[in-house]
Design a protein around this motif. Structure first.
Motif, short mmCIF file in Angstrom:
data_model
loop_
_atom_site.label_atom_id
_atom_site.label_comp_id
_atom_site.label_asym_id
_atom_site.label_seq_id
_atom_site.Cartn_x
_atom_site.Cartn_y
_atom_site.Cartn_z
N GLN A 25 -7.16 9.10 -0.59
CA GLN A 25 -8.56 8.68 -0.53
C GLN A 25 -9.42 9.59 -1.41
OE1 GLN A 25 -10.43 9.22 3.34
NE2 GLN A 25 -11.39 7.20 3.16
N LEU A 26 -9.25 10.89 -1.28
CA LEU A 26 -10.03 11.86 -2.07
C LEU A 26 -9.76 11.73 -3.57
CD1 LEU A 26 -9.68 15.03 0.18
CD2 LEU A 26 -11.76 13.68 -0.19
N ALA A 27 -8.52 11.40 -3.93
CA ALA A 27 -8.15 11.26 -5.34
C ALA A 27 -8.45 9.88 -5.89
CB ALA A 27 -6.66 11.56 -5.50
N ASN A 28 -8.94 8.97 -5.03
CA ASN A 28 -9.16 7.58 -5.43
C ASN A 28 -7.87 7.03 -6.05
OD1 ASN A 28 -10.68 5.25 -5.57
ND2 ASN A 28 -11.53 5.75 -7.58
N PHE A 29 -6.77 7.30 -5.34
CA PHE A 29 -5.42 7.03 -5.83
C PHE A 29 -5.03 5.56 -5.78
CE2 PHE A 29 -0.77 6.94 -5.01
CZ PHE A 29 -0.32 7.57 -6.16
N CYS A 30 -5.44 4.87 -4.70
CA CYS A 30 -4.99 3.49 -4.52
C CYS A 30 -6.03 2.66 -3.79
CB CYS A 30 -3.66 3.45 -3.80
SG CYS A 30 -3.68 4.22 -2.18
N ASN A 31 -5.84 1.34 -3.85
CA ASN A 31 -6.73 0.40 -3.16
C ASN A 31 -6.32 0.18 -1.71
OD1 ASN A 31 -8.36 -0.09 -5.45
ND2 ASN A 31 -6.82 -1.49 -6.24
N GLY A 32 -5.03 0.32 -1.42
CA GLY A 32 -4.54 0.09 -0.07
C GLY A 32 -3.26 0.86 0.19
N VAL A 33 -3.00 1.12 1.48
CA VAL A 33 -1.80 1.87 1.87
C VAL A 33 -1.10 1.15 3.01
CG1 VAL A 33 -0.90 4.07 2.72
CG2 VAL A 33 -2.92 4.06 1.27
N LEU A 34 0.20 0.94 2.86
CA LEU A 34 1.04 0.45 3.94
C LEU A 34 1.77 1.65 4.52
CD1 LEU A 34 2.76 -2.63 2.24
CD2 LEU A 34 0.87 -2.68 3.87
N VAL A 35 1.88 1.72 5.84
CA VAL A 35 2.57 2.84 6.48
C VAL A 35 3.63 2.30 7.43
CG1 VAL A 35 2.32 4.87 7.97
CG2 VAL A 35 0.53 4.32 6.32
N PHE A 36 4.84 2.87 7.35
CA PHE A 36 5.93 2.51 8.25
C PHE A 36 6.54 3.79 8.81
CE2 PHE A 36 5.71 -0.76 4.92
CZ PHE A 36 5.37 -1.85 5.71
N LYS A 37 6.97 3.75 10.07
CA LYS A 37 7.45 4.94 10.77
C LYS A 37 8.94 5.22 10.58
CE LYS A 37 3.90 4.81 14.28
NZ LYS A 37 3.42 3.68 15.01
N ASN A 38 9.68 4.23 10.05
CA ASN A 38 11.10 4.44 9.81
C ASN A 38 11.59 3.44 8.77
OD1 ASN A 38 12.40 2.02 11.18
ND2 ASN A 38 11.21 2.85 12.88
N GLY A 39 12.78 3.68 8.27
CA GLY A 39 13.32 2.84 7.22
C GLY A 39 13.56 1.40 7.62
N LYS A 40 13.97 1.16 8.85
CA LYS A 40 14.23 -0.21 9.32
C LYS A 40 12.94 -1.00 9.37
CE LYS A 40 16.75 -3.42 11.53
NZ LYS A 40 16.70 -4.66 10.76
N GLU A 41 11.90 -0.41 9.94
CA GLU A 41 10.59 -1.09 10.02
C GLU A 41 10.09 -1.41 8.61
OE1 GLU A 41 6.11 -0.24 11.80
OE2 GLU A 41 7.50 1.44 11.60
N ALA A 42 10.22 -0.46 7.69
CA ALA A 42 9.79 -0.68 6.31
C ALA A 42 10.60 -1.78 5.64
CB ALA A 42 9.91 0.63 5.52
N TYR A 43 11.91 -1.71 5.79
CA TYR A 43 12.79 -2.71 5.18
C TYR A 43 12.44 -4.12 5.67
CZ TYR A 43 16.93 -5.48 4.16
OH TYR A 43 17.77 -6.47 3.73
N ASP A 44 12.33 -4.27 6.98
CA ASP A 44 12.02 -5.59 7.54
C ASP A 44 10.68 -6.12 7.02
OD1 ASP A 44 14.41 -5.56 8.94
OD2 ASP A 44 13.49 -4.94 10.84
N SER A 45 9.67 -5.27 7.00
CA SER A 45 8.34 -5.69 6.55
C SER A 45 8.31 -6.00 5.06
CB SER A 45 7.30 -4.62 6.88
OG SER A 45 7.19 -4.47 8.27
N LEU A 46 8.93 -5.13 4.26
CA LEU A 46 8.93 -5.35 2.81
C LEU A 46 9.76 -6.57 2.43
CD1 LEU A 46 9.14 -1.64 1.58
CD2 LEU A 46 7.12 -3.13 1.61
#
Length: 129
Positions: A25-46
């Motif tokens: 946020q401070l670096a104005n790095f991106c417009n949005g962020v997706l967050v996942f707590k583990n690899g399985k959750e990320a894999y399924d969502s992506l």
């Protein structure tokens, strides 16, 4: 400097996630962020995002040590999915094990290996690339 559209953090440490999101946020790095707590959750969502034709994150910050699926399990499964637009993956971990660093280099999709925590300079370098 090029701003990222969507970034993704796959990490089970809420303090790291909070700090990284704040730095972004401070670096104005991106417009949005997706967050996942583990690899399985990320894999399924992506995978769902890919199947539905939605836009994938431009880059992923991937931790190695997580419950359910660790970073390696995520990588092994994620690279099996055919993707039209390339996703850049940065391993961001507390591991300084030379074997982990060597293994990370064996994945074509992995762009770099960063040791936690992420610093403002790291984000600025990524935006310049």
């Amino acid at each position: 400097m090029k701003k990222i559209d969507i970034a993704c953090i796959i990490d089970d440490d809420p303090i790291f996630v909070f700090g990284t999101k704040r730095l972004m946020q401070l670096a104005n790095f991106c417009n949005g962020v997706l967050v996942f707590k583990n690899g399985k959750e990320a894999y399924d969502s992506l995978k769902t995002i890919i199947i539905s034709g939605e836009k994938l994150p431009d880059l992923i910050f991937l931790d190695l040590n997580m419950p359910i699926w660790d970073g390696w399990q995520f990588l092994d499964e994620f690279i099996q999915i055919p993707i039209e637009n390339a996703v850049t993956i940065f391993i961001v971990t507390s591991s300084i094990d030379p074997e982990d660093i060597k293994r990370a280099k064996s994945y074509e999709i992995v762009s770099n290996y960063l040791v936690k925590p992420i610093k403002m300079d790291d984000l600025k370098k990524l935006m310049e690339e």
